[in-house]
Write a protein that holds these residues in place. Structure first.
Motif, PDB file in Angstrom:
ATOM      1  N   PRO A 164      -3.267   1.100  -3.843  1.00  0.00           N
ATOM      2  CA  PRO A 164      -2.566  -0.187  -3.939  1.00  0.00           C
ATOM      3  C   PRO A 164      -1.269  -0.006  -4.714  1.00  0.00           C
ATOM      4  O   PRO A 164      -1.190   0.794  -5.656  1.00  0.00           O
ATOM      5  N   LEU A 180       0.837  -1.189   0.000  1.00  0.00           N
ATOM      6  CA  LEU A 180       0.000   0.000   0.000  1.00  0.00           C
ATOM      7  C   LEU A 180       0.875   1.243   0.000  1.00  0.00           C
ATOM      8  O   LEU A 180       1.971   1.262   0.564  1.00  0.00           O
ATOM      9  N   GLN A 211      -7.964  -1.939   4.979  1.00  0.00           N
ATOM     10  CA  GLN A 211      -7.562  -1.074   3.874  1.00  0.00           C
ATOM     11  C   GLN A 211      -8.314   0.256   3.870  1.00  0.00           C
ATOM     12  O   GLN A 211      -8.553   0.854   2.823  1.00  0.00           O
TER      13      GLN A 211
END
Length: 673
Positions: free
Chosen positions: A82, A68, A168
Motif C-alpha cells: 500500500p 498501490l 489487491q
C-alpha cells in the motif's frame, strides 16, 4: 536505489526514490524539485521485503488503479504494497514546500538541517499485501510496468509475465518467452502502433526484439548485460548508450522506411500438428468469425480468428510455454450454467495442450468481440485473453514420488499423442469441481489427469500400460442409462491397430474422493483391464471418433496407416443391482473398408449416424454413407494442405434452416472447407 515516476505527475517536477537498506527495509522518498530551488524530500513510507540472501529491491512502479506500489527484488519475487500519499504522516527534510525560495547553493551549504530519515520511526513498517516469491527465479526481477490495466514483469529467466490485480492480489495470467537464447530480459517497451519491444541481452549483444514480427530489430555488441545502459526510441531515431571498459558509448540509428513488406504472415514456423475450433462470434462490420486454436512443431500454440468474409487468418495470442513440439489439443465442453462455452459476451473455454517431453499445459481462453471496431482491422475486432491455469510434466511428478529408487524411471522422451476431456465429471456432492483429462502416451500408457481450476492444480490420478505399445488416440464419452445411471467410457487406439474400450467411472470416483481428502495429492490409481478390445486395423490407428446415435448406441469410426477405415456400432448395457453393477459392451455391427484412401487416414468424423467424413495424406476429403451395403463414397474433394495432420468439424444452421457442415484441416498449412 531506483526511481519510479508518480502517476499523474510529470517526471520533471516530482518522482519517487526507493531505497533498500539493512534487514530488508525499503524506503519510499518523494522528491519534488523546481529550477532554482533545493529539492524537497519527504519520507512517504517504509516497507519490509521478504527474507532472502540478497534482500533488496531491483525495480518498482506505482499502479494507476488505487494507491498501490509493486516492486521486484533480487530473489525474483514480486511484491505489492500500500502507498497512500494522503496519510498526513510524511516526514519532510527541507522547508522548500512551505514557500522558502533560497538558492540551491545556500541550501546545500547548510549541514545542520535534520534528515527525514531520522524520524522514520513515525511511519509504520508495511508488509506486502501480495507476494509471489521467486516468480522469476533466483536471478532477480529486472523491470515492472503497467499497460492497459495489466502488469508486466521481466527477469533474467528468459520470460516476461503478464499479471492482473484482483482484490489487491497479484494473479499471474501467463508467461511469454520472446525467442530462444534471450535469457536476460531487461525491459518492455510498448510502441504507439501496438508493437511490443523486448529489450534484453543475448550473449554479449544488446537486442531489441519485436513481438509483432518475431525478429531482431537491433543487435548491438556491447559486452553483455553487466553494465549501465539506457535506450530511447522516437519516430525519428533510436539511441542506445552504454558503458564499456570505462568509456561511454553511443549507438544512434535513424528511422528508415521499411523496404520489406509481408505479403502473407505465417501462423507457425513449422508444420501445424493439431487444430480445434473454439467457437464463432458475430462482430459488426466483420460478419461471422471463427476462433481456432492450432498447435505446431515449433513448440507454440496459436489462438487465431478466421474470417469467412475476408478469408484471412489473424493470430490473436501465441502460447509459448512448451519446451518441445505441441502434438495435441483438447477443449473442455460446457457442462452447465456459468461454465465455459459461448455466451453473450463472447467465448470462454479451458484449453489443454500437450506434446513432447511429457508436458501438458492448461489455459483459460476468453474471446470477445469489440462492438466499436466496425471499421478497424480484423486483429482489433476480437480481444483475446489467455490465462495460464496449470501445467504438468512427468519428470517433475517423478521427483515427488516416494520410494522412487525402487522403481524404473519413466522415459524422459515420452510424448503425449492425443488428449480427450472426460465429459460430465463435475460433482455436486463435493465443494470442489474436478475436471478429468485422458491422454494417449508414447510409452504405451493411457493416463488420466485431474484438474482443479480454482487451485490451479493438475494431478495424475490413474494410468494403465495395457497396450504395451505406443498409444496413438483416445476418445472419452459419457453414457447415461435409462434410469439416469452415468458411465464414463474411454476408447484408446494403439500402433498395432487395436481399439480398447474402458469403463473409467470407478477410477474417477475414487480419484475424486482421494483428491478431496488429500487436498490435491495422491498416488496414481490403476485403470484396470479394458471391457472390450477390437482389432480394427492391421497397423497404427491415426484417427478416431465416437458419436452417439439416438437409440443410445455409439458409432466408433477409425482410420489407419494402411489407408483403411473401420466403423462399428457399439451398445452399452448396464448391470442392475449392487451385485451386477458392471458395464457390458457389445459390438452390434462392424464394417471395414480397405484402401479407402491411398495414404494414411489422419482425420475422420461421424457427422450423422449414416454419414462419415474422412481425410488423408493423399489430400482427398471423402464423404461416406454407411448403410446395409457398407461404406459407399458419396463425394470426394481435393484440398491443398500437404501432409495432413488432423481435421476438426462442426455444423452450422443457416438462416433458411439448411444444415451445413464445416471442417478445418491442418498440416503444412491451414484450410477451411
Amino acid at each position: 536505489l531506483s526511481w519510479a515516476p508518480r502517476p499523474g505527475l510529470p517526471p520533471a517536477i516530482a518522482a519517487a526514490l526507493l531505497a533498500s537498506g539493512p534487514e530488508g527495509e525499503m524506503l519510499w522518498l518523494d522528491v519534488a524539485h523546481r529550477p532554482g530551488q533545493a529539492p524537497c524530500v519527504r519520507l512517504m513510507g517504509r516497507y519490509l521485503l521478504p527474507p532472502c540472501k540478497q534482500r533488496w529491491h531491483t525495480c518498482a512502479a506505482f499502479l494507476p488503479q488505487g494507491e498501490l506500489l509493486i516492486c521486484g527484488d533480487r530473489r525474483g519475487s514480486l511484491l505489492l504494497f500500500p502507498c497512500s500519499s494522503s496519510s498526513g504522516r510524511a516526514v519532510e527534510s527541507t522547508s522548500v514546500a512551505n514557500g522558502v525560495t533560497d538558492s540551491v547553493s545556500e541550501d546545500s551549504s547548510s549541514e545542520s538541517e535534520p534528515s527525514c530519515l531520522s524520524h522514520k520511526g513515525v511511519l509504520p513498517l508495511e508488509s506486502p499485501l501480495s507476494l509471489l516469491f521467486g516468480l522469476h527465479g533466483k536471478t532477480g526481477v529486472t523491470s515492472v510496468t503497467c499497460h492497459k490495466g495489466y502488469i508486466y514483469s521481466t527477469g533474467r529467466d528468459g520470460v516476461y509475465r503478464q499479471l492482473y490485480l484482483r482484490d489487491q492480489q497479484l494473479d499471474v495470467l501467463r508467461k511469454h518467452r520472446p525467442c530462444k537464447g534471450l535469457q536476460w530480459i531487461e525491459e518492455l517497451c510498448f510502441t504507439p502502433d501496438g508493437d511490443l519491444l523486448v529489450l534484453g541481452f543475448h550473449a554479449d549483444n544488446f537486442v531489441v526484439w519485436s513481438s509483432r514480427t518475431s525478429e531482431n530489430l537491433h543487435c548491438i555488441p556491447c559486452g553483455g548485460g553487466h553494465r549501465s545502459w539506457s535506450y530511447c526510441s522516437s519516430p525519428w531515431a533510436e539511441v542506445f548508450a552504454f558503458i564499456k571498459s570505462g568509456d561511454v558509448m553511443l549507438y544512434c540509428c535513424e528511422a528508415e522506411p521499411c523496404e520489406q513488406q509481408v505479403l502473407l504472415a505465417s501462423l507457425h514456423g513449422r508444420e501445424i500438428t493439431c487444430v480445434r475450433r473454439l467457437g464463432a462470434m458475430e462482430v459488426p462490420g466483420h460478419g461471422a468469425l471463427n476462433v481456432l486454436v492450432t498447435g505446431s512443431e515449433d513448440t507454440t500454440a496459436c489462438v487465431l480468428v478466421l474470417s469467412e468474409r475476408s478469408r484471412a487468418a489473424v493470430p490473436l495470442a501465441r502460447l509459448s510455454d512448451h519446451i518441445s513440439s505441441v502434438r495435441t489439443l483438447a477443449l473442455a465442453s460446457a457442462t452447465g450454467p456459468g461454465d465455459e462455452g459461448c455466451g453473450d459476451e463472447g467465448l470462454s473455454a479451458l484449453l489443454f495442450s500437450a506434446g513432447g517431453r511429457a508436458q501438458i499445459e492448461c489455459y483459460r481462453v476468453l474471446c470477445a468481440g469489440d462492438p466499436e471496431s466496425a471499421v478497424e482491422s480484423l486483429e482489433s475486432a476480437v480481444t483475446c485473453q489467455v490465462i495460464h491455469v496449470a501445467s504438468h510434466r512427468l519428470d517433475e511428478h517423478w521427483e515427488r514420488k516416494k520410494n522412487r529408487h525402487k522403481l524404473v524411471k519413466m522415459d524422459p522422451e515420452t510424448r503425449y499423442m492425443s488428449l480427450s476431456v472426460v465429459p460430465g465429471t463435475s460433482t455436486k456432492q463435493l465443494l470442489t469441481s474436478w475436471k478429468f483429462l485422458a491422454a494417449a502416451c508414447s510409452d504405451a500408457s493411457v493416463r488420466v489427469f485431474g484438474l482443479l481450476e480454482a487451485a490451479r492444480t493438475l494431478v495424475l490420478v490413474a494410468e494403465s500400460f495395457h497396450h504395451q505399445r505406443c498409444v496413438l488416440k483416445v476418445e472419452a464419452f459419457l453414457h447415461t442409462g435409462t434410469g439416469g445411471e452415468r458411465r464414463h467410457l474411454l476408447c484408446s487406439a494403439a500402433t498395432d491397430g487395436s481399439i480398447a474400450f474402458w469403463d473409467i467411472t470407478g477410477p474417477i470416483t475414487d480419484a475424486t474422493a482421494a483428491l478431496h481428502q488429500a487436498e490435491g495429492e495422491m498416488q496414481p490409481l490403476a485403470l484396470g483391464a479394458p471391457l472390450l478390445t477390437v482389432m480394427a486395423h492391421s497397423c497404427g490407428v491415426n484417427s478416431l471418433h465416437v458419436s452417439k446415435v439416438p437409440e443410445g448406441q455409439y458409432v466408433v469410426a477409425s482410420g489407419s496407416d494402411d489407408g483403411s477405415i473401420h466403423v462399428c456400432l457399439l451398445e452399452v448395457a448396464l448391470g442392475r443391482g449392487e451385485a451386477a453393477a458392471g458395464t457390458c459392451l457389445q459390438v452390434l455391427e462392424r464394417v471395414s473398408r480397405p484402401c479407402a484412401h491411398a495414404a494414411h487416414v489422419t482425420g475422420i468424423r461421424v457427422l450423422r449416424p449414416d454419414l462419415l467424413l474422412s481425410a488423408s495424406v493423399d489430400q482427398r476429403l471423402t464423404l461416406w454413407r454407411w448403410g446395409p451395403g457398407g461404406l459407399v463414397p458419396l463425394s470426394t474433394t481435393f484440398f491443398h494442405v500437404p501432409d495432413l495432420a488432423e481435421l476438426d468439424c462442426w455444423e452450422v444452421m443457416e438462416a433458411g434452416g439448411e444444415l451445413r457442415y464445416y471442417c478445418v484441416l491442418c498440416g503444412q498449412g491451414l484450410e477451411m472447407l
